[in-house]
Design an enzyme around this catalytic site. Structure first.
Site, short mmCIF file in Angstrom:
data_model
loop_
_atom_site.label_atom_id
_atom_site.label_comp_id
_atom_site.label_asym_id
_atom_site.label_seq_id
_atom_site.Cartn_x
_atom_site.Cartn_y
_atom_site.Cartn_z
CG ASN A 113 88.38 -11.45 2.07
OD1 ASN A 113 87.29 -11.04 1.88
ND2 ASN A 113 88.40 -11.82 3.41
CB CYS A 114 85.50 -12.28 -2.65
SG CYS A 114 84.91 -13.11 -1.20
CB THR A 161 81.74 -18.28 22.72
OG1 THR A 161 81.83 -17.19 23.64
CG2 THR A 161 82.08 -17.19 21.17
N PRO A 186 79.03 -16.15 27.87
CG PRO A 186 77.59 -15.70 29.81
CD PRO A 186 78.96 -16.75 29.32
CE1 TYR A 243 75.81 -12.56 21.14
CE2 TYR A 243 76.90 -11.26 22.68
CZ TYR A 243 75.93 -11.69 22.22
OH TYR A 243 74.53 -11.39 23.29
N GLY A 250 81.82 -15.47 11.60
CA GLY A 250 82.73 -15.66 10.36
C GLY A 250 83.22 -16.96 10.25
#
Lengths: 559, 559
Positions: free
Chosen positions: A43-44, A275, A278, A281, A284
């Site tokens: 994407n970059c 998050t 538990p 996760y 990004g």
């Protein structure tokens, strides 16, 4: 059979998580759900494909589902959108976008890597077919197709952040007249105004119209063109418009899940990237990270951190205890021949947070001046009164990336400006000077903190009351023919020792030269001659002139 | 009147001392004695002036006695040679080389910065007019003049260190056929053989004859040419010869002074750069420093450290207490298009000292592969079993200087290989990848130390007994048409999960691919399938092939 790990999102963070997880656990069942058609695309690189620097579309497709399967034994489901998380049952609800079918999948561990979506404000006319945002391959294909079919001559880029300016360069390289519209009074909000002024000067030299401090009120489309009405009442015309005013976490699908969000609206994670649930996760652009400098929560969407987070999440899933230690916001942009790099916090952020800081500006050559091709770069170093490095911004034509990386490493290692003076960096004439620009920035900051030098900034000159302040220019008389600070008194450095008695002892003296070195020497002489109130203009006349040129030309410039 | 400070030597260290001293003490009396005609000339630039890259002689004269006087009020006496130090009287004896007059000067503080002189061994015929060493402006003028008057076609450079190879490039660029004669079995002794092999391959590709592991026995001059007889009995002819086999402290004048020398023959200083006489400081190429890694005494003649030491000596003279914390030997050389950088210790040094260490080799792109112009670089990271970074060597065409500087900073900050993985470096496609080559080197080393990967080196393949060791090549069959390790078994990575039972469990397995990534993934699979003895060829087939090419072609190569 091992753990069943589902990953939402197959680009930077998600793909990194999956690859590392497989290496660490051959038995895990790993499924990636990606709403788009592609995983792990570059994407970059998208702006550069639009501009033709990257010539082959396939170059953008870094990884394919087929290779993920053969290399990593990972089940990649593209065009499969996760629409709901049922945490109590440890299940997700997925929509297969090709068939329309909705199905569920259970998990032991869930990883969220949905990324961020471009902000598209609710402006009249924004949904026209010649107005685009840029996030994924579909956007790129649409832009390429539009350009090919309609040969637009005039482009407007709304938003002068990294992606915005990259699009400016790439559309310009396609031969378009490109205008920039930016709500703030400067481009690149991650750097300070004085450093952005160097970019302004450069863009103006390329005859690129800049509408700063202005936003779009409405887009009015006629058959052949789009008229953009700005909030100021100004109007400009364009055939194609790119909206690049920022991104926000793309997390509508977790709304009812009960997964906690942070104060900035991103997914809240602990230092293990877990998050509030538990078993879930997140990594990004959609998460809130700790700002490495201030320790505040921040959303900092960058590819480097996303990739590193993916790897860390995978390690934690297999039972290692690896912490993510925050994001410092190291970023870089190529703007035609110019490079802008930054790391850490800028002065605007520090001021807004009430954090006391100092800054100094050095202008040094990219390598030894006697070896051909040396070009100056401007280095702004920002630090605490104790010398902790808060941030650094560098703008120049050559060697910027190297120096920002060295300072970024120093920040990451919690080093002080004094430590920069001790760095033993690689020197040969084609690469650097015996004292590297990073050493020099460290020397100057150390001189300030050790009491060898007091500095003034460009705004101190702007605000100076010439009844109370003498501006002393210590350059040679011939240099003044190229410009000087209005109202300044000229005594060349070589004459200071003979002529210092000409200067009044009851006034403040701000000394300037081209970049600050001679002014510093003069300040040492005057102080040792008993002058009490002597400051050195940091960055010298050269930096001051650039800032003033920007201030006097902008916010609105067009030829 | 302030202190009277005499400085012996007016180039890097001496000039830095003087300039900083003046800034810190306007009242000191400062005199520089320089034997040569020039002070502060660009000695690192000399080869490039000979080769014509630097076109103007005056560019090399960075500072002049006149400017030192006007800017810094420093009395610079060129062509004044200090011939004796009378410590008891705090006086030096000086010979004015222009008039022949001998005079004395007293001091409060003396600073020694005499530098190092090129070693010119006692070889028959070495004093001929077409044989040169390179240290100062006089040498350069002589070489330039000789070339202009005699148009030499064939050059021989004796010694393949940094200056030697820079001279090779510059003489080559003047159109000469250049041969390299080097006593060691490799160029650039600061790096290890496997990394030097990349340079060998490159020099061979440029058709530059390499005589390694051989020295000059005698020079036999006839009217038109010089025949160089090597110790091996080989002969070659040259019209011009440059001797660049190393330097040694130029300290004959302190012989009877009683100033202590160190174990390596340099001036001994404490961490404040003070000699055994508390009123005498010493800096630059003539002193022994502490090796930053091993803490042993070392003579490391480099411009960066010399300049930093000058500044530190000045600070200590004015009463600050600033320590010089050792030299790590960060160095870099441009060899045509190739860049070689290194920092810290190499494996040869560590082995000689009996220091236990590990090393891994990574080959990564200078920037994102999908953006044009990305070129691979080879990074060798050397570290302790605990992860302390002992050294790094990088060879490549692009971005080498940046990565060696980041690692050099990490070494200076006493960081470990694990810390390299956390570096948040500047990423945009034209500059780097989301995981920078430095991150990657850190990841690989961390994988080794954390037990995720065992590595084999090129010499393990060379020495492998194929009855006991399987060499498993996990590349695709088509890749093998470009070369592969003799005797290796090919199972592409994508088939390993189905075919691993084909591999014997009682043999050692060394896995190879192009650069090591696929081999690592394969090793993770095999280990998790219960294979006990699995190693990954670090640097992959590409690095192995380069080393073997060097070993099979050298020590002597000419077309």
């Amino acid at each position: 059979m091992g753990k069943k790990v589902l990953i939402v999102g197959g680009v930077a963070g998600g793909a990194s998580t999956a690859a590392r997880l497989r290496r660490m656990d051959e038995d895990a069942e790993i499924i990636i759900f990606e709403r788009g058609e592609y995983i792990s695309f570059a994407n970059c690189g998208l702006p550069y494909y639009i501009g033709g620097t990257i010539t082959e579309r396939r170059m953008l497709l870094v990884q394919t589902p087929e290779r993920m399967k053969s290399m990593f034994n990972i089940d990649v489901r593209t065009q499969n959108e996760v629409i709901k998380i049922k945490r109590e049952e440890k299940r997700i609800v997925v929509k297969d976008l090709k068939s329309g079918k909705i199905y569920e999948e259970n998990y032991d561990v869930l990883v969220l890597s949905p990324g961020a979506e471009p902000i598209k404000p609710d402006i009249k006319g924004i949904d026209a077919k010649n107005i685009f945002t840029l996030r994924n391959m579909n956007n790129v294909d649409a832009i390429k197709e539009y350009i090919e079919n309609n040969s637009p001559k005039r482009a407007a880029v709304v938003g002068a952040g990294y992606i915005g300016l990259e699009m400016v360069e790439n559309l310009y390289n396609l031969g378009m007249e490109v205008s920039i519209i930016e709500k703030s009074n400067q481009v690149l909000n991650t750097i300070d105004y004085d450093m952005a002024a160097i970019v302004h000067e450069y863009l103006i030299s390329k005859k690129i119209p800049l509408y700063l401090g202005d936003g779009v009120k409405e887009f009015n489309h006629s058959e052949n063109e789009t008229e953009i009405l700005l909030e100021s009442g100004r109007k400009l015309k364009a055939d194609i418009v790119i909206i690049a005013i920022g991104v926000r976490p793309d997390i509508a699908f977790i709304k009812d899940s009960g997964i906690e969000l942070g104060s900035r609206g991103g997914i809240k994670v602990d230092s293990y990237l877990r998050t509030s649930d538990p078993d879930i996760y997140a990594v990004g652009d959609a998460i809130e990270v700790e700002d490495f400098i201030t320790k505040d929560a921040a959303i900092i969407p960058l590819a480097g951190p996303a990739n590193k987070q993916g790897r860390i999440a995978a390690d934690n899933i297999v039972g290692k205890k690896v912490k993510y230690k925050g994001t410092q916001g190291t970023a870089i942009a190529k703007i035609f021949d110019l490079t802008v790099g930054c790391t850490g916090n800028n002065e605007k952020v520090l001021e807004a947070k009430g954090i006391k800081h100092l800054s100094t500006v050095t202008i040094t050559n990219s390598h030894a001046g006697y070896y051909p091709g040396a070009l100056p770069m401007t280095v702004k170093l920002i630090y605490s009164p104790e010398g902790d490095i808060y941030g650094c911004q560098i703008v120049g034509f050559k060697g910027v990336d190297k120096r920002i990386d060295v300072v970024a490493a120093s920040i990451r290692f919690n080093k002080k400006v004094f430590d920069l003076t001790e760095l033993e960096l690689a020197y040969a004439p084609p690469y650097s000077s015996a004292k590297d620009p990073v050493n020099m920035a460290g020397y100057v900051a150390s001189n300030v903190l050790e009491g060898n030098m007091d500095v003034a900034h460009w705004y101190d000159i702007e605000q100076a009351d010439l009844d109370k302040t003498i501006i002393l220019d210590v350059t040679e008389p011939y240099e003044r023919s190229f410009g000087f600070i209005q109202g300044s008194v000229n005594i060349p450095l070589g004459e200071i020792r003979e002529r210092f008695e000409e200067l009044p002892r009851d006034k403040e003296i701000i000394i300037s030269c081209q970049v600050g070195l001679r002014a510093y020497i003069a300040s040492k002489i005057l102080k040792q001659k008993g002058f009490k109130n002597v400051r050195v203009l940091t960055g010298g006349f050269r930096h001051y002139r650039t800032v003033m040129k920007s201030k006097n030309t902008l916010p609105i410039w067009y030829s």
